[in-house]
Scaffold this motif. Structure first.
Motif, PDB file in Angstrom:
ATOM      1  N   CYS A  13       0.816  -1.222   0.000  1.00 12.35           N
ATOM      2  CA  CYS A  13       0.000   0.000   0.000  1.00 12.35           C
ATOM      3  C   CYS A  13       0.845   1.267   0.000  1.00 12.35           C
ATOM      4  CB  CYS A  13      -0.929   0.003   1.217  1.00 12.35           C
ATOM      5  SG  CYS A  13      -2.046   1.430   1.257  1.00 12.35           S
ATOM      6  N   THR A  16       3.112   2.461  -2.988  1.00  9.73           N
ATOM      7  CA  THR A  16       2.515   1.956  -4.214  1.00  9.73           C
ATOM      8  C   THR A  16       1.173   2.629  -4.490  1.00  9.73           C
ATOM      9  OG1 THR A  16       3.563  -0.194  -3.817  1.00  9.73           O
ATOM     10  CG2 THR A  16       1.785  -0.130  -5.447  1.00  9.73           C
ATOM     11  N   LEU A  17       0.292   2.646  -3.489  1.00 10.54           N
ATOM     12  CA  LEU A  17      -1.043   3.231  -3.615  1.00 10.54           C
ATOM     13  C   LEU A  17      -1.162   4.559  -2.862  1.00 10.54           C
ATOM     14  CD1 LEU A  17      -3.086  -0.051  -3.004  1.00 10.54           C
ATOM     15  CD2 LEU A  17      -2.346   0.909  -5.206  1.00 10.54           C
ATOM     16  N   ASP A  19       0.951   7.755  -1.112  1.00 11.02           N
ATOM     17  CA  ASP A  19       2.234   8.447  -1.255  1.00 11.02           C
ATOM     18  C   ASP A  19       2.854   8.663   0.119  1.00 11.02           C
ATOM     19  OD1 ASP A  19       4.414   9.959  -1.938  1.00 11.02           O
ATOM     20  OD2 ASP A  19       3.303  11.397  -3.180  1.00 11.02           O
ATOM     21  N   ALA A 100      -3.317   9.635  -1.193  1.00 12.08           N
ATOM     22  CA  ALA A 100      -3.209   8.595  -2.220  1.00 12.08           C
ATOM     23  C   ALA A 100      -2.568   9.201  -3.460  1.00 12.08           C
ATOM     24  CB  ALA A 100      -4.584   8.048  -2.563  1.00 12.08           C
ATOM     25  N   SER A 104      -4.370   6.110  -8.087  1.00  9.01           N
ATOM     26  CA  SER A 104      -4.611   4.853  -7.365  1.00  9.01           C
ATOM     27  C   SER A 104      -6.070   4.435  -7.377  1.00  9.01           C
ATOM     28  CB  SER A 104      -4.109   4.973  -5.921  1.00  9.01           C
ATOM     29  OG  SER A 104      -2.707   5.041  -5.864  1.00  9.01           O
ATOM     30  N   LEU A 108      -7.436   1.031  -9.172  1.00  9.00           N
ATOM     31  CA  LEU A 108      -7.978  -0.061  -8.373  1.00  9.00           C
ATOM     32  C   LEU A 108      -9.407  -0.394  -8.786  1.00  9.00           C
ATOM     33  CD1 LEU A 108      -6.611   0.941  -4.862  1.00  9.00           C
ATOM     34  CD2 LEU A 108      -5.948  -1.081  -6.178  1.00  9.00           C
ATOM     35  N   LEU A 135      -8.782   5.276  -1.065  1.00  8.21           N
ATOM     36  CA  LEU A 135      -8.585   4.399  -2.220  1.00  8.21           C
ATOM     37  C   LEU A 135      -9.888   3.988  -2.881  1.00  8.21           C
ATOM     38  CD1 LEU A 135      -5.722   2.190  -0.749  1.00  8.21           C
ATOM     39  CD2 LEU A 135      -5.519   4.137  -2.322  1.00  8.21           C
ATOM     40  N   ARG A 201       7.478   4.051  -8.942  1.00  7.59           N
ATOM     41  CA  ARG A 201       6.982   5.409  -8.677  1.00  7.59           C
ATOM     42  C   ARG A 201       8.088   6.461  -8.755  1.00  7.59           C
ATOM     43  NH1 ARG A 201       1.492   6.275  -9.073  1.00  7.59           N
ATOM     44  NH2 ARG A 201       0.293   4.773  -7.833  1.00  7.59           N
ATOM     45  N   SER A 226       3.553   3.656 -13.214  1.00  5.22           N
ATOM     46  CA  SER A 226       2.412   4.132 -12.433  1.00  5.22           C
ATOM     47  C   SER A 226       1.358   3.037 -12.345  1.00  5.22           C
ATOM     48  CB  SER A 226       1.791   5.370 -13.095  1.00  5.22           C
ATOM     49  OG  SER A 226       1.232   5.017 -14.361  1.00  5.22           O
ATOM     50  N   MET A 227       0.421   3.214 -11.421  1.00  2.45           N
ATOM     51  CA  MET A 227      -0.727   2.312 -11.353  1.00  2.45           C
ATOM     52  C   MET A 227      -1.613   2.478 -12.573  1.00  2.45           C
ATOM     53  SD  MET A 227      -0.991   0.120  -8.850  1.00  2.45           S
ATOM     54  CE  MET A 227      -2.767  -0.097  -8.828  1.00  2.45           C
TER      55      MET A 227
END
Length: 241
Positions: A13, A16-17, A19, A100, A104, A108, A135, A201, A226-227
Motif C-alpha cells: 500500500c 505503491t497506492l 504516497d 493517495a 490509485s 484499483l 482508495l 513510482r 504508475s498504477m
C-alpha cells in the motif's frame, strides 16, 4: 508474462497506492525548518528510510505509529537534530493523512473488475482503514503488520497469503504481487517464488528516497511507471472483461 494468467493481485500500500514519502515529508520538512535546517527533501528521506527499516527489524511486534515515532527519533540522531516527543508523536499519528497517488483509486476500481484485490501492508489496522477511505475500493482481504507480528521484508506477510488464497479458492500460481519497494516486497516475493510487478513510482527521480536500497536478490516480471499504466495493461490483457 500474461496478465490474463492471474486471478488475485496482492498490493503493497504505502509507496505503491498511498504516497508515503509525501506524508512523511509533510512532518519531517516542518521539523527541519523549525530547527533551522536547510536539508533537502531527498536528504531527509534518505536519512529516514534505513531508520524506519531498523526500527521495524528491532521491534517487529510494535504497532506502526510506534515504529514511525522511533524511526523519527533515530533520524534525528543520524542528522544531529533533536526530535521531541511531540514531533515523534505527530509523525506516528499522521498515517491517515497521507495522500493517495492521483491514479490509485481509478486504477484499483478498474482492476477490481478483473481480479480479487488483497493488501499486504507494513501498517496497523486503524492506519490502513484511514488510507482505505482514500482508495475507494473494498479489498477482498487485508493483511497488515499488526496481523502477522512483523514488517516486510520479513516473510510473515507472504506466509499468511496462503491462508488468504485458500479462503478465496485461488491457487498460488494465480497470484501476482504488485509493489513499489524492491527492498520491502520484491525481495521476499522472490524468496517465495511469486510473480511480481514493479510500480516504479520514482522512475523520474534519482536515488531510493525513503526506501532502502535492497541488499538481497530480487526480481520482477513486469515494470510500470504508475498504477494507471499497469491498469491499462490489465485492461488490454482482458479485453472482454
Amino acid at each position: 508474462m500474461n496478465l490474463d494468467d492471474f486471478d488475485v493481485l496482492s498490493f503493497d500500500c504505502y509507496g505503491t497506492l498511498i504516497d508515503w514519502e509525501a506524508g512523511i515529508l509533510e512532518v519531517l520538512r516542518a521539523w527541519a525548518q523549525e530547527a533551522g535546517s536547510e536539508l533537502s527533501d531527498d536528504e531527509l528521506l534518505t536519512a529516514y528510510g534505513p531508520n524506519e527499516a531498523g526500527a521495524q527489524r528491532d521491534s517487529p511486534a510494535a504497532l506502526y505509529p510506534r515504529i514511525l515515532a522511533e524511526a523519527f527519533v533515530r533520524t534525528g540522531d543520524t542528522l544531529g537534530i533533536s526530535v521531541s516527543a511531540d514531533w515523534a508523536d505527530k509523525l506516528g499519528a499522521s498515517v491517515p493523512d497521507w495522500p493517495a497517488f492521483a491514479d490509485s483509486a481509478d486504477a484499483l476500481a478498474s482492476l477490481a473488475q478483473r481480479y480479487k484485490l488483497v493488501i499486504l501492508s507494513n501498517v496497523h489496522r486503524d492506519g490502513f482503514a484511514g488510507s482505505n477511505r482514500r482508495l475507494g475500493v473494498q479489498f477482498d482481504a487485508i493483511v497488515t503488520a499488526e496481523d502477522v507480528g512483523a514488517y516486510k521484508p520479513a516473510d510473515n506477510h507472504f506466509d499468511a497469503i496462503d491462508g488468504v488464497l485458500d479462503r478465496l479458492g485461488v491457487p498460488r500460481s494465480r497470484l501476482l504481487h504488485v509493489a513499489q519497494s524492491l527492498f520491502h516486497d520484491h525481495v521476499p516475493a522472490k524468496r517465495h517464488g511469486l510473480a511480481s510487478v514493479w510500480i516504479d513510482r520514482r522512475h523520474d527521480r534519482p536515488g531510493w528516497g525513503a526506501t532502502p536500497e535492497p541488499s538481497e536478490e530480487y526480481s520482477f516480471d513486469m515494470r510500470f511507471p504508475s498504477m494507471a499504466a499497469f491498469a491499462t495493461a490489465a485492461r488490454e490483457a482482458h479485453p472482454d472483461a
